[in-house]
Enzyme design. Structure first.
Site, short mmCIF file in Angstrom:
data_model
loop_
_atom_site.label_atom_id
_atom_site.label_comp_id
_atom_site.label_asym_id
_atom_site.label_seq_id
_atom_site.Cartn_x
_atom_site.Cartn_y
_atom_site.Cartn_z
N GLN A 221 -68.55 13.80 21.38
CA GLN A 221 -69.11 12.74 20.91
C GLN A 221 -69.89 11.71 21.72
O GLN A 221 -70.73 11.19 21.26
CB GLN A 221 -67.46 12.18 20.38
CG GLN A 221 -67.32 12.93 19.38
CD GLN A 221 -65.93 12.26 18.12
OE1 GLN A 221 -64.56 12.70 18.54
NE2 GLN A 221 -66.80 11.57 17.80
N ARG A 368 -61.52 8.49 12.78
CA ARG A 368 -62.43 7.58 11.88
C ARG A 368 -62.45 6.52 11.61
O ARG A 368 -61.92 5.68 10.48
CB ARG A 368 -62.05 8.32 11.14
CG ARG A 368 -63.20 8.92 9.67
CD ARG A 368 -62.99 9.77 9.32
NE ARG A 368 -64.86 9.64 8.31
CZ ARG A 368 -64.73 11.03 7.56
NH1 ARG A 368 -64.04 11.91 7.47
NH2 ARG A 368 -66.19 10.92 6.88
N CYS A 369 -62.31 5.57 13.26
CA CYS A 369 -61.93 4.33 12.48
C CYS A 369 -63.07 3.93 14.70
O CYS A 369 -63.00 4.35 14.65
CB CYS A 369 -60.66 3.57 12.10
SG CYS A 369 -59.89 3.02 13.49
N GLU A 738 -66.59 5.69 8.41
CA GLU A 738 -65.71 5.75 8.38
C GLU A 738 -64.99 4.73 7.41
O GLU A 738 -63.91 4.19 7.51
CB GLU A 738 -65.02 5.39 9.71
CG GLU A 738 -65.78 6.78 11.11
CD GLU A 738 -65.50 5.39 12.05
OE1 GLU A 738 -65.81 4.68 12.01
OE2 GLU A 738 -65.68 6.70 13.56
#
Ligand code: CDP
Length: 784
Positions: A221, A368-369, A738
């Site tokens: 990523q 996802r945050c 997110e």
């Protein structure tokens, strides 16, 4: 064209995803699709024990297996100073264990073979002698005096504490509690869960024995950051390392850390002189790579009798596993957890955080945050609901009395965040209206009279995304700006290269829309390139919903730079002064003579065929964007559930999600992001869990034990929106990837608790299986 020409608008349009052409035809290009001539395959031997000293490793039988090329151990790596590697949070993590193993599933040895099955079979022939040590399973045990020291590899480490970090103002908070009419306490645990992307981690490392150039195809990523870490670990020069991150089958934070497999495959390719592929299996992914959450939180809210919040105290203890290996900004040891005051105007807050080592996989990644905002949001939204019950006030009303009001923005929170913009009441009102809140409350009361249990849960969350301003945000010292490089070709088509890396979010479409919006070149004429360190400008990568706030802003800014140059070119073509031209979205026209015009494509052609003498030819540029602030998306989620008194099962009746992420570039993609996030939020509330027995055996190491929802279990979502632009983002956009994972778990849990709240139930720990609900029903005298 004649007067009155208006260009097409490209923001707020649900342009179909350009990348889907290849995905829908099965033509994606993932790491496992890459096959190079002479490529070898690597498999990893993992520790069966959570904590043990290694007394010996015998690799001779494995080495003798036909097809095995090499067996790599920690001892071999130590000879090259590669047995340990730095983590993105400035700690160290073993590449392959040398002294002892510190978690079940830890990497102990790797087999490199001609064939992946041979590599896997050979693992069984490696003999490892372990002397078991007492495992430390919880952070509470870990911090007890006399607990076994997990990181005894560090000479100066005599306990298991990783960090102690505080935010806010203790004295002001103490005063607020002294003045309070009511104090409401709450504690909860946000359990360990896993991003569990569809594609596990992996790489193909290819070291060219002649040039020495290292090419690594990798599930990353953050390719640029990973290249820098590789350069620092190996001492190889950065221009000799190329990281290519091809299509990625989901990341969710799991593909941010550096994993041992990447390092060993690269070292093996270097030593053997052939490409080496490593593809992690599902169990390897679930037990050894970046898990998420694992936060114990307790706190209290000081309130006036009319419900006004005066102060907030929070204590948090984080289970980090055996290495502090998530990617936190270096100044913020517990990430952005201190946004825990949420959407509320709480004048005083004090947040105390501690992180501890345990004999578990390293992680704490922001699944996802944005750096722990999920846990913070969950805590405050659960606490506020508890406070509403204790005060006897409707949970929506208590929120309404305490929201930061629109005129208070920019708003400085008690822990130091400067919220850019928001209108929380408007979003909540919209959600309540969509849900039919008052009617549903009446239905709930009627249902109770009939002996049925209905619950309504709200969550009105604020996120903080877009890390970040370089004065406050860096990872391993690398400042968290991002970049965009744009070149318009002579025929007016363009290539945009960005420092962020899509994993399914649709950047190839939305970033092209940003260029289209600024320059009038249609999105289909803009190729978006990313994920290749040799061919994109430096950037910190995609996680924490940062792509749109950082690289999205860079894309708008570089497009504007090119538009300025295009104005000079158009003026030259039209033989007028640049100030005499006006921009109408895709062309310049002469003020007062609109039929005299130059399109962006004509200006681009002039940049290569007819540029004024003295002007640099070409139409291209690069922008490194250092955001002035974070963006603060927000939303209001409302969930209604039915609880079965006989079995404890709960069923979702309604999910309403109103999101505000400022200006939406592509509403269809935004809605897709929100639906995905809501599904993951539901999953955490209902079923996802990685836990451990007292010996440190991981329970949740496969998809039979670690449950993720299919379309069958996933509820239907009803979406709404409000639009409060970010005042500092060039196109007014805030991140959104997110939001729903951050906001929704509390809404689901609040709903289930609400169904039982009239009988005094205040807490149900996630994941809320029917067993937990049934126990609570029985204790509350509600079970049938
Ligand atoms: O960093 P990441 O891409 O995961 O998150 P993001 O910046 O929130 O973007 C997720 C996707 O939604 C991207 O394709 C964005 O360009 C798109 N988006 C949008 O269309 N409008 C917004 N206001 C925010 C994001």
């Amino acid at each position: 064209m004649t007067e009155g020409h208006t260009a097409e608008h490209w923001l707020g349009r649900s342009v179909k995803r350009k990348e889907d052409d290849r995905f829908l035809q099965g033509r994606g290009n993932y790491v496992d699709d890459i096959n190079l001539p002479g490529m070898l395959h690597m498999s990893i031997l993992r520790s069966p024990l959570a904590h043990a000293r290694i007394s010996s490793i015998d690799t001779s039988a494995a080495e003798a297996l036909p097809g095995v090329v090499a067996v790599v151990t920690g001892e071999l790596l130590a000879q090259h100073n590669l047995a340990w590697m730095p983590t993105l949070s400035g700690d160290t993590q073993a590449v392959l264990a040398t002294d002892k193993v510190r978690m079940q599933g830890q990497e102990v040895a790797c087999v490199i073979a001609e064939d992946p099955y041979v590599a896997h079979d050979a693992l069984e022939l490696i003999e490892v002698d372990y002397d078991p040590l007492p495992p430390v399973i919880t952070p509470q045990q870990s911090l007890e005096p006399g607990a076994p020291v997990i990181r005894d590899d560090k000479e100066d480490k005599h306990d298991n504490r990783i960090y102690h970090w505080e935010a806010g103002d203790k004295e002001a908070t103490d005063r607020a509690f002294e003045q309070a009419d009511r104090v409401v306490e709450f504690s909860t645990f946000y359990p360990r869960c896993h991003p569990a992307p569809m594609e596990t981690c992996g790489c193909v490392a290819d070291v060219n024995p002649v040039t020495g150039k290292v090419t690594i195809y990798m599930t990353s990523q953050a390719p640029h950051v990973h290249r820098t870490v590789f350069a620092l670990v190996t001492g190889l020069p950065e221009h000799q390392i190329q990281i290519i991150s091809p299509d990625i089958g989901g990341g969710f934070g799991n593909k941010v850390p550096v994993y041992p497999g990447y390092v060993v495959a690269t070292a093996a390719s270097l030593l053997i002189g052939r490409p080496v592929k490593w593809i992690e299996d599902r169990t390897g992914n679930l037990i050894s790579t970046g898990f998420a959450r694992d936060f114990y939180m307790k706190g209290a809210l000081a309130l006036r009798s009319d419900g006004k919040m005066l102060g907030l105290r929070v204590n948090m203890l984080s289970d980090q596993g055996y290495a502090y290996a998530d990617a936190q900004p270096s100044k913020l040891r517990a990430g952005l957890f201190h946004i825990v005051t949420g959407s509320y105007d709480i004048p005083a807050a004090h947040v105390v955080t501690d992180g501890a080592y345990t004999n578990k996989a390293p992680g704490g990644v922001a699944y996802r945050c944005s750096f722990r905002v999920t846990e913070a949001s969950f805590f405050i939204e659960r606490l506020v609901q508890t406070a509403a019950y204790e005060l006897g006030v409707d949970p929506a009303e208590l929120r309404r009395r305490n929201f930061i009001r629109p005129e208070q923005f920019p708003y400085t929170s008690a822990t130091g965040f400067v919220y850019d913009s928001g209108n929380y009441e408007q979003a909540m009102d919209k959600a309540l209206e969509m849900l039919g809140y008052e009617d549903l409350k009446a239905e709930q009361a009627r249902a109770r009279e009939e002996g049925k249990l209905l619950g309504i849960g709200l969550a009105t969350f604020t996120e903080v995304v877009g890390a970040g301003p370089s004065k406050d945000y860096d990872i391993l010292g690398l400042k968290m700006f991002d970049s965009a490089e744009l070149r318009v070709h002579p025929t007016g088509k363009a290539i945009l290269k960005i420092g962020v890396q899509t994993q399914g979010q649709g950047h190839e479409t939305t970033f092209a829309q940003i260029v289209a919006n600024e320059l009038g070149i249609p999105p289909q004429d803009v190729l978006v390139q990313h994920g290749d360190t040799d061919n994109t400008p430096y950037g910190l990568g995609t996680y924490a919903s940062r792509s749109t706030p950082t690289a999205g802003a860079a894309t708008a800014m570089v497009s504007r730079k090119l538009r300025d140059k295009a104005r000079q070119l158009a003026a030259h073509v039209l033989e007028v002064a640049p100030e005499d031209l006006e921009w109408v979205g895709d062309r310049f026209q002469v003020k007062g003579a609109p039929d005299r015009q130059t399109t962006i494509q004509e200006a681009a052609f002039a940049a290569y065929t007819n540029h004024p003498q003295g002007m640099e030819a070409g139409l291209e540029g690069v922008t490194y964007y250092d955001p002035p602030n974070m963006t603060y998306p927000f939303g209001a989620y409302a969930v209604a559930v039915e609880v079965d008194r006989g079995t404890g099962q709960w069923k979702v009746k309604r999910v309403v999600a109103v999101d505000d992420c400022g200006v939406r570039i592509n509403p269809m993609i935004v809605e897709g992001q929100i639906m995905g996030g809501l599904t993951e939020g539901f999953a955490m509330a209902a079923m996802e869990l990685i836990t451990f027995d007292e010996l440190g055996n991981c329970i949740g190491s496969n998809f039979s034990d670690y449950l993720i929802p299919t379309a069958w279990e996933t509820p239907k979502f009803e979406l709404g929106e409000t639009v409060t632009p970010s005042p500092h983002h060039p196109i007014g956009a805030k991140g959104v990837g997110e939001s729903a994972t951050v906001g929704s778990p509390a809404a689901f849990v609040n709903a289930v608790v609400d169904a039982l709240a009239h009988a005094g139930v205040r807490e149900l720990e996630m994941p809320i299986g029917p067993d937990k609900v049934w126990k609570a029903l029985a204790e509350a005298g509600l079970a049938e």
